[in-house]
Design a protein around this motif. Structure first.
Motif: not given
Ligand SMILES: O=C(O)CCC(=O)C(=O)O
Length: 305
Positions: A108, A110, A131, A134, A136, A155, A171, A209, A215, A217, A226, A230
């Motif tokens: 993704h 962002d 945010f 959580h 993943d 990731k 993050i 990670w 995690h 934000v 920003r 990912y």
């Molecule tokens: O750095 C971010 O914007 C959060 C990324 C995130 O939550 C994720 O990759 O699962």
């Protein structure tokens, strides 16, 4: 150089790209950082793509100047993003951690523009914040062993803009939270402020990670948006979350290693269940033949160089 024997029936010893210190941090803290994973030229190229796509989607979706934007399966959206899946500095580390039989689970982009101060009043990662904390996981969660999530995936986050300032949208990970129970009896995440690490990095840095880490934000109170990418890698016998099969146009021109990472087997769609699918079906994701696991030969070749 560290050497290790990888797990599985096709295990063999080879020199590893990951250092002993990176491996220790990955196991104990749940992450490590690579400053300068990307060169300034790579950062610039990627930002150009992010900006082009962000402008397009912002218009199409009517996004306001403060709205954050995320798009998934970016490997299918732009060849420059697709080319990141086997980045020569990063893929060897991914293989050392996860083994050969892996694929992209998600990818993704962002963009998080500066926020209005009134939208940032809640505590970091609070349940009702923009945010929440959580880790993943698919719906109904990963399996756990004694309350702890085994290594299911990793990731890589690539940061393209300056995040050195506190509260610039970086993050935050909770160091070591992958090694313990994550919720209290009331279902709230347990976060000791002393374990929170805000990833304040320069453009070009990568975070490697475990997504089992808690995690959140920070609000972006900086003057610039920003921008980051990912890529999540997991085992091929787990289903990806972004796709079942990528479109033929996405696969066209890809190398065998890229095809593997994009979820393909390399032997065409007729052999997904093996040579004798009626009597002895065996998923090639489960038992890949040598041709279906080009990453193994690639990693061995890299190690030899
Ligand atoms: O750095 C971010 O914007 C959060 C990324 C995130 O939550 C994720 O990759 O699962």
């Amino acid at each position: 150089m560290q050497t290790a024997t990888l797990h599985g029936s096709s295990a063999m010893s080879r020199p590893l790209a990951i250092t002993a210190e990176q491996q220790r941090q990955f196991d104990e803290d749940g992450f490590f950082l690579m400053e300068d994973a990307l060169s300034p030229a790579e950062v610039e190229e990627l930002i150009d793509v992010v900006d082009e796509l962000y402008a397009k989607y912002r218009k199409e979706r009517g996004l306001g100047q403060h709205d954050p934007f995320q798009i998934r399966n970016i490997v299918a959206i732009h060849p420059r993003f697709r080319a990141m899946i086997d980045h020569p500095k990063i893929l060897p580390l991914v293989v050392d951690v996860m083994g050969y039989n892996i694929q992209i689970r998600t990818s993704h982009m962002d963009v998080r523009p500066p926020m209005r101060p009134e939208d940032t009043q809640k505590g970091l990662g609070a349940k009702d914040s923009f945010f929440p904390w959580h880790s993943d996981a698919p719906n109904f969660g990963w399996p756990t062993v004694d309350g702890v999530i085994p290594l299911m995936e990793m990731k890589v986050g690539y940061y393209l803009t300056d995040l050195t300032q506190h509260n610039s949208g970086a993050i935050c990970v909770v160091r070591g939270s992958h090694r313990r129970r994550q919720k209290d009896g009331d279902g709230n995440y347990i976060v000791d402020p002393a374990d929170i690490v805000e990833v304040n990095v320069r453009p070009g840095a990568a975070l490697v990670w475990r997504t089992a880490l808690l995690h959140a934000v920070t609000p972006n109170l900086a003057s610039h948006a920003r921008k980051c990418l990912y890529y999540g890698y997991n085992h091929r016998w787990i289903r990806p979350s972004d796709y079942d099969h990528q479109e033929p146009s996405v696969l066209e021109g890809c190398t065998p290693v890229q095809l593997q990472l994009l979820g393909e087997l390399g032997t065409g769609s007729t052999l997904y269940n093996g040579e004798d699918p009626l009597v002895h079906p065996v998923s090639r994701y489960w038992r890949p033949s040598d041709e279906e696991i080009p990453l193994k030969a690639w990693a061995e070749e890299q190690a030899g160089q």
